[in-house]
Design an enzyme around this catalytic site. Structure first.
Site, PDB file in Angstrom:
ATOM      1  N   ASP A  32      76.388  58.317  91.344  1.00 55.19           N
ATOM      2  CA  ASP A  32      76.843  58.328  90.240  1.00 55.19           C
ATOM      3  C   ASP A  32      77.602  58.631  89.010  1.00 55.19           C
ATOM      4  OD1 ASP A  32      76.482  60.549  89.195  1.00 55.19           O
ATOM      5  OD2 ASP A  32      74.186  60.805  87.571  1.00 55.19           O
ATOM      6  N   GLY A  72      85.461  53.787 102.190  1.00 59.70           N
ATOM      7  CA  GLY A  72      84.508  52.417 102.658  1.00 59.70           C
ATOM      8  C   GLY A  72      84.370  50.889 101.933  1.00 59.70           C
ATOM      9  N   THR A  73      84.364  51.177 100.561  1.00 58.80           N
ATOM     10  CA  THR A  73      84.299  50.509 100.195  1.00 58.80           C
ATOM     11  C   THR A  73      84.812  49.427 100.097  1.00 58.80           C
ATOM     12  OG1 THR A  73      83.129  52.649  98.582  1.00 58.80           O
ATOM     13  CG2 THR A  73      83.686  49.778  97.394  1.00 58.80           C
ATOM     14  N   ALA A  97      89.284  51.564 105.755  1.00 65.92           N
ATOM     15  CA  ALA A  97      89.152  50.559 106.132  1.00 65.92           C
ATOM     16  C   ALA A  97      87.654  49.439 105.901  1.00 65.92           C
ATOM     17  CB  ALA A  97      88.550  51.266 107.487  1.00 65.92           C
ATOM     18  N   ASN A  99      86.357  47.894 107.391  1.00 64.36           N
ATOM     19  CA  ASN A  99      85.280  47.610 108.577  1.00 64.36           C
ATOM     20  C   ASN A  99      85.170  49.314 109.111  1.00 64.36           C
ATOM     21  OD1 ASN A  99      83.386  47.664 111.050  1.00 64.36           O
ATOM     22  ND2 ASN A  99      82.876  46.173 110.211  1.00 64.36           N
ATOM     23  N   PHE A 100      84.738  50.000 109.573  1.00 64.47           N
ATOM     24  CA  PHE A 100      85.094  51.654 110.842  1.00 64.47           C
ATOM     25  C   PHE A 100      84.603  51.228 111.732  1.00 64.47           C
ATOM     26  CE2 PHE A 100      85.576  53.205 106.501  1.00 64.47           C
ATOM     27  CZ  PHE A 100      86.420  54.620 106.667  1.00 64.47           C
ATOM     28  N   HIS A 132      75.672  38.842 105.790  1.00 62.86           N
ATOM     29  CA  HIS A 132      74.444  40.158 105.984  1.00 62.86           C
ATOM     30  C   HIS A 132      73.728  40.184 105.348  1.00 62.86           C
ATOM     31  CE1 HIS A 132      79.369  41.105 106.106  1.00 62.86           C
ATOM     32  NE2 HIS A 132      78.658  43.005 106.629  1.00 62.86           N
ATOM     33  N   LYS A 136      73.718  43.397  99.175  1.00 64.50           N
ATOM     34  CA  LYS A 136      75.492  43.141  99.657  1.00 64.50           C
ATOM     35  C   LYS A 136      76.628  42.796  98.636  1.00 64.50           C
ATOM     36  CE  LYS A 136      79.883  42.374 102.073  1.00 64.50           C
ATOM     37  NZ  LYS A 136      79.976  44.179 101.960  1.00 64.50           N
ATOM     38  N   GLY A 142      84.384  42.658 102.812  1.00 67.85           N
ATOM     39  CA  GLY A 142      85.713  42.577 103.409  1.00 67.85           C
ATOM     40  C   GLY A 142      86.020  42.488 104.606  1.00 67.85           C
ATOM     41  N   THR A 143      85.430  42.755 106.029  1.00 67.44           N
ATOM     42  CA  THR A 143      85.666  42.806 107.039  1.00 67.44           C
ATOM     43  C   THR A 143      85.858  41.101 107.547  1.00 67.44           C
ATOM     44  OG1 THR A 143      84.047  44.803 107.250  1.00 67.44           O
ATOM     45  CG2 THR A 143      84.376  42.628 109.895  1.00 67.44           C
TER      46      THR A 143
HETATM   47  N1  LIG Z   1      83.849  50.075 105.094  1.00 69.27           N
HETATM   48  C1  LIG Z   1      82.960  49.941 106.803  1.00 69.27           C
HETATM   49  O1  LIG Z   1      82.924  50.228 107.683  1.00 69.27           O
HETATM   50  C2  LIG Z   1      81.568  49.669 105.497  1.00 69.27           C
HETATM   51  C3  LIG Z   1      80.780  49.177 106.111  1.00 69.27           C
HETATM   52  C4  LIG Z   1      79.116  49.075 105.556  1.00 69.27           C
HETATM   53  C5  LIG Z   1      79.516  49.241 104.166  1.00 69.27           C
HETATM   54  N2  LIG Z   1      80.607  49.081 103.566  1.00 69.27           N
HETATM   55  C6  LIG Z   1      80.592  49.054 102.220  1.00 69.27           C
HETATM   56  O2  LIG Z   1      80.480  50.160 101.640  1.00 69.27           O
HETATM   57  C7  LIG Z   1      80.206  50.324 100.143  1.00 69.27           C
HETATM   58  C8  LIG Z   1      78.357  50.717  99.772  1.00 69.27           C
HETATM   59  O3  LIG Z   1      77.509  50.080 100.306  1.00 69.27           O
HETATM   60  P1  LIG Z   1      75.746  50.351 100.787  1.00 69.27           P
HETATM   61  O4  LIG Z   1      75.416  49.414 101.950  1.00 69.27           O
HETATM   62  O5  LIG Z   1      76.077  52.132 100.734  1.00 69.27           O
HETATM   63  O6  LIG Z   1      75.777  49.750  99.547  1.00 69.27           O
HETATM   64  P2  LIG Z   1      74.524  50.576  98.276  1.00 69.27           P
HETATM   65  O7  LIG Z   1      74.284  49.993  97.394  1.00 69.27           O
HETATM   66  O8  LIG Z   1      73.365  50.983  99.520  1.00 69.27           O
HETATM   67  O9  LIG Z   1      75.369  52.268  98.043  1.00 69.27           O
HETATM   68  C9  LIG Z   1      76.564  51.992  97.303  1.00 69.27           C
HETATM   69  C10 LIG Z   1      75.928  53.358  96.237  1.00 69.27           C
HETATM   70  O10 LIG Z   1      77.044  54.131  95.145  1.00 69.27           O
HETATM   71  C11 LIG Z   1      76.615  54.051  94.059  1.00 69.27           C
HETATM   72  N3  LIG Z   1      77.038  55.121  93.400  1.00 69.27           N
HETATM   73  C12 LIG Z   1      77.198  53.698  91.763  1.00 69.27           C
HETATM   74  N4  LIG Z   1      78.588  54.193  91.092  1.00 69.27           N
HETATM   75  C13 LIG Z   1      78.775  54.963  91.357  1.00 69.27           C
HETATM   76  C14 LIG Z   1      79.507  56.045  90.982  1.00 69.27           C
HETATM   77  N5  LIG Z   1      80.295  56.017  90.390  1.00 69.27           N
HETATM   78  N6  LIG Z   1      80.597  57.165  92.273  1.00 69.27           N
HETATM   79  C15 LIG Z   1      80.369  57.164  93.354  1.00 69.27           C
HETATM   80  N7  LIG Z   1      78.536  56.627  93.835  1.00 69.27           N
HETATM   81  C16 LIG Z   1      78.168  55.397  92.431  1.00 69.27           C
HETATM   82  C17 LIG Z   1      74.790  53.275  93.659  1.00 69.27           C
HETATM   83  O11 LIG Z   1      73.841  54.174  93.339  1.00 69.27           O
HETATM   84  C18 LIG Z   1      74.584  53.565  94.856  1.00 69.27           C
HETATM   85  O12 LIG Z   1      73.901  53.519  95.518  1.00 69.27           O
HETATM   86  C19 LIG Z   1      80.134  48.685  99.937  1.00 69.27           C
HETATM   87  O13 LIG Z   1      81.584  48.575  99.460  1.00 69.27           O
HETATM   88  C20 LIG Z   1      80.192  47.907 101.737  1.00 69.27           C
HETATM   89  O14 LIG Z   1      80.536  46.166 100.995  1.00 69.27           O
HETATM   90  C21 LIG Z   1      81.866  49.462 104.198  1.00 69.27           C
END
Ligand SMILES: NC(=O)c1ccc[n+]([C@@H]2O[C@H](COP(=O)([O-])OP(=O)(O)OC[C@H]3O[C@@H](n4cnc5c(N)ncnc54)[C@H](O)[C@@H]3O)[C@@H](O)[C@H]2O)c1
Length: 240
Positions: A32, A72-73, A97, A99-100, A132, A136, A142-143
């Site tokens: 959070d 990763g976000t 990235a 996508n990792f 997805h 999501k 992003g990918t």
């Molecule tokens: N780059 C990659 O390879 C890759 C792969 C998968 C997902 N993603 C991205 O990663 C992100 C997260 O994906 P996910 O599937 O874990 O989502 P998720 O919704 O399961 O998890 C995200 C978490 O972040 C928490 N959160 C909210 N505000 C926050 C804050 N201020 N600080 C810290 N945490 C906070 C939420 O409570 C939630 O549990 C998304 O943007 C998704 O698109 C990227």
């Protein structure tokens, strides 16, 4: 390696599982954003998988604490330049990235080569599909955006991508590239590049079977970032 997990959702948990299994320690889990600078400073590196709205503040907090951060976000990249300037002018470390997974980075390389080749054949119309899971937050992924940019770099018959949610809609002129997004239960991430002609279709598909590829790639990036400053991405980590 001591890790701070900023975001403890699906990806944060998948990363923790692999990190612990290879002997790393998780010193902070924040879901959070209510951690302190002192909490952050206990870590060698932070791994940020939170939400599009919270990624930038988490990155800046890491820079202020002088802890390198792997992000990763997705869906915050409209602010990338400003964030990158902040990192560099404050001597921080940032790895990003969309996508990792190694497979997706190879898929991008194949997309680039195929686009270069197919550009010369006017009968083929390219498009991109992404599928997805239904939780999501952003679309297109992003990918998918990186895939579109990779294609456009090599394909002079197109000059911009346009998003068609749930596959609804079509391009309004021949210079546009259609990126269609679909949401289905329990899909970790599927991306398709299609080159369609009247006679046939050439398709390149990457299907993630789980989140493991993203999580282990993010961990590799975290190991790479310990004690580093500067701005990095997957081209610095992989030989692709
Ligand atoms: N780059 C990659 O390879 C890759 C792969 C998968 C997902 N993603 C991205 O990663 C992100 C997260 O994906 P996910 O599937 O874990 O989502 P998720 O919704 O399961 O998890 C995200 C978490 O972040 C928490 N959160 C909210 N505000 C926050 C804050 N201020 N600080 C810290 N945490 C906070 C939420 O409570 C939630 O549990 C998304 O943007 C998704 O698109 C990227």
């Amino acid at each position: 390696m001591k890790i701070a997990l900023l975001g403890y959702g699906k990806m944060g948990k998948a990363i923790e599982q692999i990190a612990l299994s290879v002997g790393h320690t998780v010193v902070l889990k924040s879901d959070d954003g209510t951690y302190t600078q002192d909490d952050l400073k206990k870590a060698d590196v932070a791994i940020e998988f939170s939400t599009p709205a919270t990624a930038v503040i988490n990155i800046k907090n890491c820079v202020d604490a002088q802890v390198p951060v792997v992000v990763g976000t997705t869906a915050w990249y409209d602010q990338f330049e400003e964030v990158s300037d902040y990192v560099q002018s404050n001597n921080g470390g940032l790895f990003t990235a969309t996508n990792f997974s190694i497979g997706v980075n190879l898929f991008w390389k194949i997309t680039s080569e195929a686009s270069k080749l197919l550009n010369a054949y006017d009968e083929y119309e390219p498009s991109i599909d992404e599928i997805h899971h239904t939780q999501k937050l952003d679309a297109p992924s992003g990918t998918a955006i990186t895939t579109a940019e990779t294609l456009l770099n090599q394909f002079s018959r197109k000059n911009k991508w346009v998003h068609h949610e749930n596959g609804i809609g079509s391009i309004s002129n021949e210079l546009e590239l259609s990126v269609r997004s679909f949401r289905e239960e329990n899909v970790p991430g599927t991306h398709k590049v299609k080159f369609d002609s009247e006679i046939d279709t050439i398709e390149i598909t990457h299907t993630a079977h789980s989140r493991k590829g993203f999580a282990s790639g993010a961990l590799k990036a975290a190991e790479f970032m310990v004690q580093k400053t500067g701005v990095y991405n997957m081209t610095n980590l992989l030989n692709v």
